[in-house]
Design a protein around this motif. Structure first.
Motif, PDB file in Angstrom:
ATOM      1  N   VAL A 132       0.839  -1.200   0.000  1.00 43.62           N
ATOM      2  CA  VAL A 132       0.000   0.000   0.000  1.00 43.62           C
ATOM      3  C   VAL A 132       0.871   1.246   0.000  1.00 43.62           C
ATOM      4  O   VAL A 132       0.598   2.229  -0.706  1.00 43.62           O
ATOM      5  CB  VAL A 132      -0.952  -0.011   1.221  1.00 43.62           C
ATOM      6  N   GLU A 133       1.945   1.237   0.788  1.00 45.60           N
ATOM      7  CA  GLU A 133       2.846   2.403   0.826  1.00 45.60           C
ATOM      8  C   GLU A 133       3.531   2.611  -0.519  1.00 45.60           C
ATOM      9  O   GLU A 133       3.691   3.749  -0.975  1.00 45.60           O
ATOM     10  CB  GLU A 133       3.887   2.210   1.931  1.00 45.60           C
ATOM     11  N   VAL A 134       3.928   1.522  -1.168  1.00 48.74           N
ATOM     12  CA  VAL A 134       4.547   1.638  -2.498  1.00 48.74           C
ATOM     13  C   VAL A 134       3.528   2.151  -3.509  1.00 48.74           C
ATOM     14  O   VAL A 134       3.847   2.957  -4.397  1.00 48.74           O
ATOM     15  CB  VAL A 134       5.132   0.282  -2.937  1.00 48.74           C
ATOM     16  N   LEU A 135       2.296   1.688  -3.391  1.00 51.85           N
ATOM     17  CA  LEU A 135       1.224   2.140  -4.279  1.00 51.85           C
ATOM     18  C   LEU A 135       1.060   3.652  -4.170  1.00 51.85           C
ATOM     19  O   LEU A 135       0.945   4.359  -5.193  1.00 51.85           O
ATOM     20  CB  LEU A 135      -0.074   1.430  -3.901  1.00 51.85           C
ATOM     21  N   LYS A 136       1.039   4.170  -2.941  1.00 50.09           N
ATOM     22  CA  LYS A 136       0.852   5.605  -2.734  1.00 50.09           C
ATOM     23  C   LYS A 136       2.043   6.408  -3.270  1.00 50.09           C
ATOM     24  O   LYS A 136       1.864   7.498  -3.816  1.00 50.09           O
ATOM     25  CB  LYS A 136       0.661   5.889  -1.242  1.00 50.09           C
ATOM     26  N   ARG A 137       3.230   5.865  -3.127  1.00 48.90           N
ATOM     27  CA  ARG A 137       4.424   6.615  -3.490  1.00 48.90           C
ATOM     28  C   ARG A 137       4.805   6.488  -4.968  1.00 48.90           C
ATOM     29  O   ARG A 137       5.195   7.479  -5.605  1.00 48.90           O
ATOM     30  CB  ARG A 137       5.600   6.137  -2.620  1.00 48.90           C
ATOM     31  N   ARG A 138       4.620   5.297  -5.563  1.00 48.99           N
ATOM     32  CA  ARG A 138       5.117   5.045  -6.921  1.00 48.99           C
ATOM     33  C   ARG A 138       4.032   5.118  -8.004  1.00 48.99           C
ATOM     34  O   ARG A 138       4.290   5.647  -9.094  1.00 48.99           O
ATOM     35  CB  ARG A 138       5.769   3.655  -6.978  1.00 48.99           C
ATOM     36  N   LEU A 139       2.844   4.576  -7.710  1.00 49.37           N
ATOM     37  CA  LEU A 139       1.853   4.421  -8.779  1.00 49.37           C
ATOM     38  C   LEU A 139       0.774   5.510  -8.773  1.00 49.37           C
ATOM     39  O   LEU A 139       0.431   6.055  -9.830  1.00 49.37           O
ATOM     40  CB  LEU A 139       1.188   3.042  -8.671  1.00 49.37           C
ATOM     41  N   MET A 140       0.246   5.852  -7.620  1.00 54.23           N
ATOM     42  CA  MET A 140      -0.866   6.800  -7.585  1.00 54.23           C
ATOM     43  C   MET A 140      -0.517   8.167  -8.181  1.00 54.23           C
ATOM     44  O   MET A 140      -1.361   8.780  -8.847  1.00 54.23           O
ATOM     45  CB  MET A 140      -1.392   6.933  -6.149  1.00 54.23           C
ATOM     46  N   ALA A 154      -9.786   5.010   3.949  1.00 53.50           N
ATOM     47  CA  ALA A 154      -9.297   4.945   5.326  1.00 53.50           C
ATOM     48  C   ALA A 154      -7.966   4.196   5.405  1.00 53.50           C
ATOM     49  O   ALA A 154      -7.043   4.625   6.109  1.00 53.50           O
ATOM     50  CB  ALA A 154     -10.347   4.279   6.215  1.00 53.50           C
ATOM     51  N   LEU A 155      -7.846   3.079   4.674  1.00 54.84           N
ATOM     52  CA  LEU A 155      -6.588   2.332   4.671  1.00 54.84           C
ATOM     53  C   LEU A 155      -5.462   3.147   4.038  1.00 54.84           C
ATOM     54  O   LEU A 155      -4.322   3.131   4.516  1.00 54.84           O
ATOM     55  CB  LEU A 155      -6.775   1.017   3.926  1.00 54.84           C
ATOM     56  N   LEU A 156      -5.769   3.845   2.951  1.00 53.64           N
ATOM     57  CA  LEU A 156      -4.737   4.634   2.280  1.00 53.64           C
ATOM     58  C   LEU A 156      -4.263   5.804   3.136  1.00 53.64           C
ATOM     59  O   LEU A 156      -3.090   6.183   3.092  1.00 53.64           O
ATOM     60  CB  LEU A 156      -5.268   5.160   0.943  1.00 53.64           C
ATOM     61  N   SER A 157      -5.156   6.366   3.931  1.00 53.33           N
ATOM     62  CA  SER A 157      -4.794   7.518   4.765  1.00 53.33           C
ATOM     63  C   SER A 157      -4.364   7.119   6.168  1.00 53.33           C
ATOM     64  O   SER A 157      -3.856   7.958   6.922  1.00 53.33           O
ATOM     65  CB  SER A 157      -5.987   8.482   4.856  1.00 53.33           C
ATOM     66  N   GLY A 158      -4.575   5.851   6.535  1.00 57.24           N
ATOM     67  CA  GLY A 158      -4.207   5.396   7.867  1.00 57.24           C
ATOM     68  C   GLY A 158      -5.108   5.931   8.959  1.00 57.24           C
ATOM     69  O   GLY A 158      -4.669   6.074  10.106  1.00 57.24           O
ATOM     70  N   LYS A 159      -6.365   6.193   8.641  1.00 62.20           N
ATOM     71  CA  LYS A 159      -7.303   6.747   9.615  1.00 62.20           C
ATOM     72  C   LYS A 159      -8.581   5.918   9.642  1.00 62.20           C
ATOM     73  O   LYS A 159      -8.805   5.088   8.746  1.00 62.20           O
ATOM     74  CB  LYS A 159      -7.638   8.204   9.258  1.00 62.20           C
ATOM     75  N   PRO A 160      -9.444   6.121  10.648  1.00 64.46           N
ATOM     76  CA  PRO A 160     -10.722   5.400  10.676  1.00 64.46           C
ATOM     77  C   PRO A 160     -11.608   5.811   9.504  1.00 64.46           C
ATOM     78  O   PRO A 160     -11.415   6.863   8.889  1.00 64.46           O
ATOM     79  CB  PRO A 160     -11.346   5.817  12.020  1.00 64.46           C
ATOM     80  N   VAL A 161     -12.574   4.967   9.203  1.00 62.12           N
ATOM     81  CA  VAL A 161     -13.477   5.238   8.086  1.00 62.12           C
ATOM     82  C   VAL A 161     -14.230   6.541   8.339  1.00 62.12           C
ATOM     83  O   VAL A 161     -14.807   6.752   9.412  1.00 62.12           O
ATOM     84  CB  VAL A 161     -14.470   4.076   7.901  1.00 62.12           C
ATOM     85  N   ALA A 162     -14.212   7.435   7.361  1.00 60.38           N
ATOM     86  CA  ALA A 162     -14.875   8.729   7.482  1.00 60.38           C
ATOM     87  C   ALA A 162     -16.385   8.552   7.477  1.00 60.38           C
ATOM     88  O   ALA A 162     -16.926   7.695   6.774  1.00 60.38           O
ATOM     89  CB  ALA A 162     -14.449   9.651   6.345  1.00 60.38           C
ATOM     90  N   THR A 163     -17.071   9.367   8.256  1.00 58.10           N
ATOM     91  CA  THR A 163     -18.522   9.282   8.359  1.00 58.10           C
ATOM     92  C   THR A 163     -19.223  10.516   7.794  1.00 58.10           C
ATOM     93  O   THR A 163     -20.454  10.550   7.761  1.00 58.10           O
ATOM     94  CB  THR A 163     -18.950   9.097   9.827  1.00 58.10           C
ATOM     95  N   ASP A 164     -18.466  11.532   7.371  1.00 60.24           N
ATOM     96  CA  ASP A 164     -19.087  12.717   6.785  1.00 60.24           C
ATOM     97  C   ASP A 164     -18.143  13.299   5.738  1.00 60.24           C
ATOM     98  O   ASP A 164     -17.008  12.843   5.560  1.00 60.24           O
ATOM     99  CB  ASP A 164     -19.416  13.757   7.855  1.00 60.24           C
ATOM    100  N   ALA A 172      -8.429  12.784   2.306  1.00 63.13           N
ATOM    101  CA  ALA A 172      -7.890  12.963   0.953  1.00 63.13           C
ATOM    102  C   ALA A 172      -6.691  13.905   0.950  1.00 63.13           C
ATOM    103  O   ALA A 172      -5.801  13.785   0.096  1.00 63.13           O
ATOM    104  CB  ALA A 172      -8.979  13.486   0.028  1.00 63.13           C
ATOM    105  N   GLY A 173      -6.642  14.840   1.909  1.00 58.36           N
ATOM    106  CA  GLY A 173      -5.557  15.813   1.930  1.00 58.36           C
ATOM    107  C   GLY A 173      -4.187  15.177   2.019  1.00 58.36           C
ATOM    108  O   GLY A 173      -3.238  15.612   1.346  1.00 58.36           O
ATOM    109  N   SER A 174      -4.068  14.111   2.832  1.00 56.96           N
ATOM    110  CA  SER A 174      -2.756  13.462   2.964  1.00 56.96           C
ATOM    111  C   SER A 174      -2.328  12.778   1.665  1.00 56.96           C
ATOM    112  O   SER A 174      -1.130  12.676   1.376  1.00 56.96           O
ATOM    113  CB  SER A 174      -2.807  12.433   4.097  1.00 56.96           C
ATOM    114  N   LEU A 175      -3.295  12.333   0.862  1.00 59.27           N
ATOM    115  CA  LEU A 175      -2.954  11.690  -0.414  1.00 59.27           C
ATOM    116  C   LEU A 175      -2.552  12.722  -1.458  1.00 59.27           C
ATOM    117  O   LEU A 175      -1.682  12.459  -2.300  1.00 59.27           O
ATOM    118  CB  LEU A 175      -4.135  10.865  -0.904  1.00 59.27           C
ATOM    119  N   PHE A 176      -3.170  13.905  -1.415  1.00 58.88           N
ATOM    120  CA  PHE A 176      -2.754  14.956  -2.343  1.00 58.88           C
ATOM    121  C   PHE A 176      -1.323  15.380  -2.080  1.00 58.88           C
ATOM    122  O   PHE A 176      -0.591  15.751  -3.004  1.00 58.88           O
ATOM    123  CB  PHE A 176      -3.698  16.166  -2.217  1.00 58.88           C
ATOM    124  N   GLU A 177      -0.905  15.300  -0.829  1.00 52.32           N
ATOM    125  CA  GLU A 177       0.484  15.654  -0.504  1.00 52.32           C
ATOM    126  C   GLU A 177       1.485  14.696  -1.136  1.00 52.32           C
ATOM    127  O   GLU A 177       2.630  15.071  -1.389  1.00 52.32           O
ATOM    128  CB  GLU A 177       0.661  15.668   1.015  1.00 52.32           C
TER     129      GLU A 177
END
Length: 368
Positions: A132-140, A154-164, A172-177
């Protein structure tokens, strides 16, 4: 056109490369991808990353393809045809992720849609956490769009499932970074009468794609949506238009899968939203009844009778068990009107309202 209303003419000079795993049940994976791409009139080229043994209920076995074989398949597809887009699904391992990223990096710019398959519907993990970490860094960062559902986000950001919506935007902000261009966060796992997908891009306001939530289960909808978006991009649509067409396509397939042998309150709610409450020209003695999933047509409940023969305003006789629906011998037209009226007034004792004639109370068992 797409969306379950027909098949478009094939465009042989445009191909979509599908990089994904197989599904022996045919419910998801490459089988679903090829079916969807063909619906949009395009041809699919294939790169198999993994072979799975699975039913509609569980994944029983997974065999990963060697990295060199994955690379060879992708290179052969690119050498054979002009690719208009790429759709990526199940990868399964760190080696598969790095291999696909390396081949794609040499083929850009090209529309690439990634459906991050992290776990099966039954809950089995299909991508290790180190991958998953390689996916975020190399492919996404190489992809035009990434389409996670709420648990995958939630898995991609390492946080609990969002409810709102605020939680979704925060994750999503951490993935844009990390360099992701755009995210389509699917709302299929959320609650409510509407299924809302959020298109998020760095520095832009969210775009919402909504549809009525249907009470029907179908595997492979994530594969279907991502493949339909890739097909739209291959046909020249911009991102928003491609997502809109893909959402309509998936909604059409889900609506086709709804049971049709009994009336459903949800089906009727969808029908009311998809069509006007009263058709133009329908009079006060006409009511609307659903026919299929969305089509509505007026059904005559009381037909005005001519003044001749009986006094004006006289009530028609109530139907009895022994009264048939055949035309009267002296007036076939009036007899046919009477047959239509009796069929329309026949009511199912379970629903207490007019229903199709196949559900006549007291004459045959209710099939609704």
């Amino acid at each position: 056109m797409a969306g379950g209303h027909g098949i478009m003419a094939v465009t042989p000079d445009r191909h979509v490369l599908v990089v994904a795993g197989t599904d022996s049940s045919g419910g998801a994976g490459i089988a679903r991808d090829v079916e969807t791409v063909a619906t949009f009139g395009l041809r699919a080229c294939l790169t198999v990353t993994a072979v799975t043994v699975q039913t509609h209920g569980a994944v029983e076995r997974v065999e990963q393809m060697p990295p060199d074989l994955i690379a060879a398949q992708m290179c052969a597809a690119f050498a054979s045809n002009a690719m208009a887009a790429v759709k990526i699904g199940m990868l399964g391992s760190v080696d598969a992720v790095t291999t696909v990223a390396s081949v794609l990096a040499s083929r850009l710019p090209l529309p690439v849609v990634l459906d991050p398959v992290l776990a099966s519907t039954s809950g089995r993990a299909l991508l290790p956490m180190d991958a998953v970490e390689v996916l975020k860094r190399r492919l996404m960062p190489l992809c035009t769009l990434v389409t996670p559902n709420l648990p995958e986000l939630a898995l991609l950001s390492g946080k609990p499932v969002a409810t709102d919506e605020a939680g979704i935007i925060g994750q999503a902000g951490s993935l844009f970074e990390s360099g992701v261009a755009a995210l389509l966060v699917k709302g299929g796992h959320a609650e409510g009468d509407r299924s809302v997908d959020l298109l998020l891009r760095a520095g832009q306001k969210p775009s919402r794609f909504e549809a009525p939530r249907l009470d029907v289960g179908m595997r492979g909808t994530g594969c279907m949506l991502a493949s339909a978006i890739a097909a739209g991009l291959a046909l020249g649509d911009d991102l928003d238009a491609a997502i809109g067409r893909a959402k309509d396509h998936v909604f059409g397939k889900l609506s086709e899968a709804m049971p049709r042998d009994f009336p459903s309150p949800l089906r009727e709610k969808v029908a009311r939203r998809a069509a006007p409450r009263r058709m133009r020209g329908a009079g006060r003695n006409e009511a609307m009844r659903p026919v299929g999933a969305f089509a509505l047509r007026p059904t005559p409940l009381i037909r005005p009778r001519p003044n001749g023969g009986k006094a004006a305003g006289a009530r028609p006789p109530s139907p009895t068990r022994g009264e048939g629906t055949a035309a009267l011998p002296d007036d076939p037209v009036r007899g046919q009107e009477k047959a239509t009226r009796l069929q329309s007034l026949s009511a199912c004792p379970h629903h207490r309202r007019p229903v199709p004639s196949a559900c006549r109370s007291g004459r045959r068992r209710c099939r609704h």
